[in-house]
Structures are given as structure tokens and as C-alpha cells.
Design a protein around this motif. Sequence first.
Motif, PDB file in Angstrom:
ATOM      1  N   PRO B 151       2.087  12.516 -10.174  1.00  0.00           N
ATOM      2  CA  PRO B 151       3.260  12.458  -9.302  1.00  0.00           C
ATOM      3  C   PRO B 151       4.333  11.513  -9.853  1.00  0.00           C
ATOM      4  CG  PRO B 151       1.544  11.054  -8.429  1.00  0.00           C
ATOM      5  CD  PRO B 151       0.971  11.727  -9.636  1.00  0.00           C
ATOM      6  N   GLN B 152       5.565  11.752  -9.403  1.00  0.00           N
ATOM      7  CA  GLN B 152       6.656  10.889  -9.842  1.00  0.00           C
ATOM      8  C   GLN B 152       6.647   9.580  -9.069  1.00  0.00           C
ATOM      9  OE1 GLN B 152       9.648  14.107  -9.200  1.00  0.00           O
ATOM     10  NE2 GLN B 152      10.559  13.102 -10.971  1.00  0.00           N
ATOM     11  N   VAL B 153       6.152   9.643  -7.846  1.00  0.00           N
ATOM     12  CA  VAL B 153       6.151   8.463  -6.984  1.00  0.00           C
ATOM     13  C   VAL B 153       4.712   8.160  -6.593  1.00  0.00           C
ATOM     14  CG1 VAL B 153       6.860   7.549  -4.755  1.00  0.00           C
ATOM     15  CG2 VAL B 153       8.438   8.955  -6.070  1.00  0.00           C
ATOM     16  N   LEU B 154       4.340   6.884  -6.737  1.00  0.00           N
ATOM     17  CA  LEU B 154       2.989   6.476  -6.369  1.00  0.00           C
ATOM     18  C   LEU B 154       3.062   5.459  -5.245  1.00  0.00           C
ATOM     19  CD1 LEU B 154       0.894   5.852  -9.583  1.00  0.00           C
ATOM     20  CD2 LEU B 154       0.277   7.272  -7.641  1.00  0.00           C
ATOM     21  N   ILE B 155       2.284   5.684  -4.212  1.00  0.00           N
ATOM     22  CA  ILE B 155       2.221   4.720  -3.117  1.00  0.00           C
ATOM     23  C   ILE B 155       0.773   4.291  -2.994  1.00  0.00           C
ATOM     24  CG2 ILE B 155       2.563   4.390  -0.660  1.00  0.00           C
ATOM     25  CD1 ILE B 155       4.823   6.376  -0.845  1.00  0.00           C
ATOM     26  N   LEU B 156       0.499   3.059  -3.355  1.00  0.00           N
ATOM     27  CA  LEU B 156      -0.886   2.593  -3.406  1.00  0.00           C
ATOM     28  C   LEU B 156      -1.071   1.430  -2.439  1.00  0.00           C
ATOM     29  CD1 LEU B 156      -1.185   2.568  -7.302  1.00  0.00           C
ATOM     30  CD2 LEU B 156      -1.840   4.411  -5.755  1.00  0.00           C
ATOM     31  N   ASP B 157      -1.903   1.650  -1.443  1.00  0.00           N
ATOM     32  CA  ASP B 157      -2.144   0.620  -0.443  1.00  0.00           C
ATOM     33  C   ASP B 157      -3.400  -0.151  -0.842  1.00  0.00           C
ATOM     34  OD1 ASP B 157      -1.942  -0.885   1.791  1.00  0.00           O
ATOM     35  OD2 ASP B 157      -1.877   0.783   3.209  1.00  0.00           O
ATOM     36  N   GLU B 158      -3.222  -1.335  -1.328  1.00  0.00           N
ATOM     37  CA  GLU B 158      -4.307  -2.191  -1.820  1.00  0.00           C
ATOM     38  C   GLU B 158      -5.240  -1.465  -2.786  1.00  0.00           C
ATOM     39  OE1 GLU B 158      -6.142  -4.634   1.065  1.00  0.00           O
ATOM     40  OE2 GLU B 158      -4.357  -4.787   2.292  1.00  0.00           O
ATOM     41  N   PRO B 159      -4.701  -1.071  -3.941  1.00  0.00           N
ATOM     42  CA  PRO B 159      -5.500  -0.247  -4.861  1.00  0.00           C
ATOM     43  C   PRO B 159      -6.651  -0.989  -5.515  1.00  0.00           C
ATOM     44  CG  PRO B 159      -3.426  -0.856  -5.877  1.00  0.00           C
ATOM     45  CD  PRO B 159      -3.349  -1.319  -4.464  1.00  0.00           C
ATOM     46  N   THR B 160      -6.614  -2.323  -5.543  1.00  0.00           N
ATOM     47  CA  THR B 160      -7.681  -3.033  -6.261  1.00  0.00           C
ATOM     48  C   THR B 160      -8.670  -3.694  -5.308  1.00  0.00           C
ATOM     49  OG1 THR B 160      -6.281  -4.985  -6.393  1.00  0.00           O
ATOM     50  CG2 THR B 160      -6.262  -3.500  -8.280  1.00  0.00           C
ATOM     51  N   ASP B 161      -8.520  -3.465  -4.019  1.00  0.00           N
ATOM     52  CA  ASP B 161      -9.422  -4.076  -3.042  1.00  0.00           C
ATOM     53  C   ASP B 161     -10.844  -3.540  -3.252  1.00  0.00           C
ATOM     54  OD1 ASP B 161     -10.095  -5.607  -0.827  1.00  0.00           O
ATOM     55  OD2 ASP B 161     -10.009  -3.835   0.475  1.00  0.00           O
ATOM     56  N   GLY B 162     -11.795  -4.447  -3.403  1.00  0.00           N
ATOM     57  CA  GLY B 162     -13.188  -4.018  -3.541  1.00  0.00           C
ATOM     58  C   GLY B 162     -13.602  -3.715  -4.969  1.00  0.00           C
ATOM     59  N   LEU B 163     -12.677  -3.852  -5.913  1.00  0.00           N
ATOM     60  CA  LEU B 163     -13.047  -3.599  -7.309  1.00  0.00           C
ATOM     61  C   LEU B 163     -13.539  -4.896  -7.961  1.00  0.00           C
ATOM     62  CD1 LEU B 163     -10.101  -1.352  -8.544  1.00  0.00           C
ATOM     63  CD2 LEU B 163     -12.245  -0.674  -7.494  1.00  0.00           C
ATOM     64  N   ASP B 164     -14.397  -4.766  -8.964  1.00  0.00           N
ATOM     65  CA  ASP B 164     -14.831  -5.974  -9.675  1.00  0.00           C
ATOM     66  C   ASP B 164     -13.730  -6.399 -10.650  1.00  0.00           C
ATOM     67  OD1 ASP B 164     -15.146  -4.818 -12.245  1.00  0.00           O
ATOM     68  OD2 ASP B 164     -17.053  -3.936 -11.610  1.00  0.00           O
ATOM     69  N   PRO B 165     -13.816  -7.623 -11.160  1.00  0.00           N
ATOM     70  CA  PRO B 165     -12.713  -8.141 -11.997  1.00  0.00           C
ATOM     71  C   PRO B 165     -12.348  -7.233 -13.162  1.00  0.00           C
ATOM     72  CG  PRO B 165     -14.217  -9.893 -11.458  1.00  0.00           C
ATOM     73  CD  PRO B 165     -14.837  -8.647 -10.912  1.00  0.00           C
ATOM     74  N   ASN B 166     -13.348  -6.610 -13.769  1.00  0.00           N
ATOM     75  CA  ASN B 166     -13.036  -5.705 -14.897  1.00  0.00           C
ATOM     76  C   ASN B 166     -12.225  -4.507 -14.421  1.00  0.00           C
ATOM     77  OD1 ASN B 166     -14.473  -7.291 -16.639  1.00  0.00           O
ATOM     78  ND2 ASN B 166     -16.380  -6.138 -16.325  1.00  0.00           N
ATOM     79  N   GLN B 167     -12.685  -3.950 -13.324  1.00  0.00           N
ATOM     80  CA  GLN B 167     -11.993  -2.770 -12.800  1.00  0.00           C
ATOM     81  C   GLN B 167     -10.589  -3.119 -12.350  1.00  0.00           C
ATOM     82  OE1 GLN B 167     -14.653  -1.799  -9.651  1.00  0.00           O
ATOM     83  NE2 GLN B 167     -16.080  -0.697 -10.978  1.00  0.00           N
ATOM     84  N   LYS B 168     -10.462  -4.303 -11.738  1.00  0.00           N
ATOM     85  CA  LYS B 168      -9.126  -4.744 -11.318  1.00  0.00           C
ATOM     86  C   LYS B 168      -8.190  -4.774 -12.523  1.00  0.00           C
ATOM     87  CE  LYS B 168     -10.012  -7.420  -7.278  1.00  0.00           C
ATOM     88  NZ  LYS B 168     -10.524  -8.651  -6.758  1.00  0.00           N
ATOM     89  N   HIS B 169      -8.700  -5.347 -13.597  1.00  0.00           N
ATOM     90  CA  HIS B 169      -7.905  -5.453 -14.809  1.00  0.00           C
ATOM     91  C   HIS B 169      -7.496  -4.061 -15.294  1.00  0.00           C
ATOM     92  CE1 HIS B 169      -6.477  -7.130 -18.545  1.00  0.00           C
ATOM     93  NE2 HIS B 169      -7.205  -6.246 -19.208  1.00  0.00           N
ATOM     94  N   GLU B 170      -8.468  -3.134 -15.260  1.00  0.00           N
ATOM     95  CA  GLU B 170      -8.183  -1.781 -15.729  1.00  0.00           C
ATOM     96  C   GLU B 170      -7.128  -1.084 -14.877  1.00  0.00           C
ATOM     97  OE1 GLU B 170     -11.968   0.203 -15.966  1.00  0.00           O
ATOM     98  OE2 GLU B 170     -12.643  -1.354 -17.361  1.00  0.00           O
ATOM     99  N   VAL B 171      -7.268  -1.249 -13.560  1.00  0.00           N
ATOM    100  CA  VAL B 171      -6.300  -0.597 -12.672  1.00  0.00           C
ATOM    101  C   VAL B 171      -4.910  -1.162 -12.906  1.00  0.00           C
ATOM    102  CG1 VAL B 171      -5.597  -0.309 -10.271  1.00  0.00           C
ATOM    103  CG2 VAL B 171      -7.967   0.063 -10.920  1.00  0.00           C
ATOM    104  N   ARG B 172      -4.838  -2.491 -13.096  1.00  0.00           N
ATOM    105  CA  ARG B 172      -3.526  -3.095 -13.357  1.00  0.00           C
ATOM    106  C   ARG B 172      -2.928  -2.562 -14.650  1.00  0.00           C
ATOM    107  NH1 ARG B 172      -5.499  -9.050 -11.935  1.00  0.00           N
ATOM    108  NH2 ARG B 172      -5.944  -8.555  -9.763  1.00  0.00           N
ATOM    109  N   GLN B 173      -3.772  -2.427 -15.667  1.00  0.00           N
ATOM    110  CA  GLN B 173      -3.276  -1.880 -16.934  1.00  0.00           C
ATOM    111  C   GLN B 173      -2.767  -0.452 -16.748  1.00  0.00           C
ATOM    112  OE1 GLN B 173      -6.441  -2.435 -19.772  1.00  0.00           O
ATOM    113  NE2 GLN B 173      -5.122  -3.837 -20.929  1.00  0.00           N
TER     114      GLN B 173
END
Lengths: 243, 239
Positions: B151-173
Amino acid sequence: MGGFKAVFKRELRSYFTTPIAYVFLVVFLFFSGYLTFKNGFFEIRQADMTAFFINMPLLFAFMVPATTMRLWAEERKTGSIELLLTLPITVTQAVLGKFFAAWVFLIIALALTFPMVITVFFLGNPDAGLIITGYLGTILMAGGFLALGCFFSALSKNQVISFVLSVVACAVLVFAGVPTTMNYLSTFLPAGLVSAVETMSLESHFESIQKGVLEFKDVSYFIILIIGWVAACTVVLEERKAG
Amino acid sequence: MISIKELRRSFGPIVAVDGVSFDVRKGEVLGFLGPNGAGKSTVMRMLACYLRPDSGTATVCGYDILKNPLEVRKSIGYLAENVPAYNEMTVGGLLNFVCDARQIPGNERKKALDRIVPMCAIESVYHQAIDTLSKGYRRRVGLAQALIHDPQVLILDEPTDGLDPNQKHEVRQLISKMAKEKCIIVSTHILEEVEAVCSRTIIIAKGKIIVDSTPEQLRQKYGCSLEEVFRKITRSKVA
């Protein structure tokens, strides 16, 4: 159209990936057979399926709400409705998709009563037309009950509440037309009103289709019932977004 | 690409969103901050056409959320806060359902799935039922579902909640990687995340926008970390 197809496919599949379908089918097929033989299928000594179809309104008044209670109540309870209604699907498409999936499921359940048909043909020479209209009437009735159940499922997050309300509503439709109710009502209501209640009840329409008379007024009764309640369900869900 | 005008919405006596207006352009990653109950999720739900605003409106990619909700939903990828999903379905089943609903045909679908499944690292749970997943996997499935149609527009409501630190890093990347060609709104409570991925921050409290700035400007202006800035702003303004 794509939205309708997606919802329809998902819903129909979900009946068979959860135990719902199997529990429903076993219970439904058992009772439809049991009631038929209990009502003297053999004693009548007639090769027809009257004894089978006569139980359908009462059986469906309980069984159909059991399948519809989850349709919307569960979506709202688990929150999956937020996924469904943020996909490019209109509320109408979603409602129709669910309705037709449930209807097809009930038609599958009815199709599985085919051993009755075989039995009757084995025992004698039944009127095939009567059996076909019998099934047609039952399918239409199932659709009417389904539409009602859909509506009550959209009203509440609680499946028990939606089940109880749908059973009551279906039972009112069935029992409003039985002779006992008619006799009682005629003690204090004018004849016109009594016959109005009778026309609005399901029983007379169902029976005349059973007898092999496929009249416009009987078929349209069920069609109106279905369209009315499905539309009401759509309105309730649309309003929920604002309220 | 997103333009919000005077959006207002109340639930009974509670005013959740009270006249919020802002624009987000392509290439921007907007960090949407605020204390609990500030109205972040309500704004996002209205943008995703799940809730109807009491007054005001918004446009997404030029489509009005009230007049053309279907087009809006087509151009949005939305991940809701509690990751709604059909629990009895498998991950693959759910993704295929979303493809059905978004009308992604066979060939494109295979490509989309081949792209998204490794991207969100959900290969290992692809055939598992969703209610057996851990919180982190569930959220990643939610993310995959939101990204599948590119999609052209992304709306993410707390996308990293509940992820471990590695996953958080990946999602941010992942978010940073997509930032250039998309317009992204991320709500979060993790302020380091805002510094890591967001090019702009909006802080709202009690349904009103208090700050609309960039993370750097905020830090310079207040001369302290973003966390302290957040505390200072929301405490004084709310109380």
C-alpha cells in the motif's frame, strides 16, 4: 463482488475447519431421522416424506440460530470485525457473504438427508414433485430463519443472547400459525386480525409449499422475510460504526 | 497523501478526538505519541474507515474517508492495536483471505506472498493456526497482512508491541526501508523508536494535538531526551 466472494469462501470453509459443521450435522441428521420415525413414518403406510418435512420448522427453529449466533457476535467479541471492515469490503458484501455461506451450509446439511429419499423410493412409488417442493420449502424456510439469526447476531456481542433472541423470534414465526394459537387468538381478536397473524406466520406458507403448491405469495413471503432481515442486519452494522 | 481536517469523535460523554488536523506527505514517517486514552487509536480507526467521525473529515491519497471509504481502504495497509485476526485460520489461510478480499490474482499473489512471508519472518508458522501463535508472531502476521498489497499509506498502531528486541529492530528497519516511497503513521509508546524511525512527531493528549514537530527540534528546544520532553509536555498540559 470480490469482497462477497472472499467472505463467502472464508465463511464456508470455516464451518468445516472448526467442529461446528460436524457437531451440527450429526445432531441435525440424528434428530431429523429420529423425529420422522417417531411420528409414524411406517405406520402411515404411505411412501412419502410428509413425516420428515413436518418436523423441519421446529427443528430449524433451534438448529439455525445455533449456526447464526456466532456470525457477527463472534467477530465483534474477538475483534476480527476490525480486520474485516478495514479491508476493501462493504458491509453489504460482508453480510451477504456470511448469509449465503450459512445458507449453502444448511443446504449441504439438507442434502445429507438423502437416505430418507432413497428409503421412500425403495419402499414405494412416491411423488417426486412433492419431495422436490418439500425440500424447496425447507430451504426457503432455512433462509428466512438464517436472515433472522444474522440480524440478532449483529445486535449483541454475546452469542448466548443472540441465540436466545433468534430462537424466540423463529419460534414466534412458527407458533403464530399453529391451530392452538389461532383458536386462542380468535376468542378475543377480530377475524381480520387473526387471519393477518396467520398470513404473517411461517406455518401456512410452509405447508402449502409442502403440499406441492408453488404459489407466488408463499415464495415471496420467504423472499421478503430474507431481504428484510438481511437489510436490517446491514443497517445495524453500519450504524455501529457511527454509534 | 493524508490530510486530516478537524476530525472529532466522542463515545458517549467522552470526547476521544477533539478537532485534530494534520497533513502527512509521501516519504514522511509520522510518530504518533500520546498517553493512554489520548485518542491515537481512534484517529487511526477513523482513517481506516472503521469508525465514522462525528464531524470533520480526512482524505487519503485524494479519496475522502466518508465519500469513498472503499478506495481509501484499498490504498491503506492497516495494523490495528490488538491485531484482529480469525483465530481458527492458519497464517497462510488468513493471508490468502486478505488477498481474496484485496483481489490480488494468482500470479501476483504468489509473488506477494513470496515477498512478504520472509520479510515478516513468518515462514516457520505459515501452516499454524493463528490462536496458537505467540504475541510477537501474531503481530508479525498482522504486519504481513497490512503490507501484502504494497500500500501507499501505512497506518500501524503500536507495530512493535510484544516483539522481542531483535524483532523490534527488524520492524524498525523495515519501516525505515519503506519510508521513501510510502506515507507512514506509527503510533507507539516507545520513544527510542520515534528517534530511530520517525521524521516527524505529533503528540496528542485528551484528543488535541499539543506538539507537531520533529524529534530533533523537540530535543533541541527542551534540551533533554525525548522521554523527558514527552513527560514534561503531557503532564503539564493534561493536568
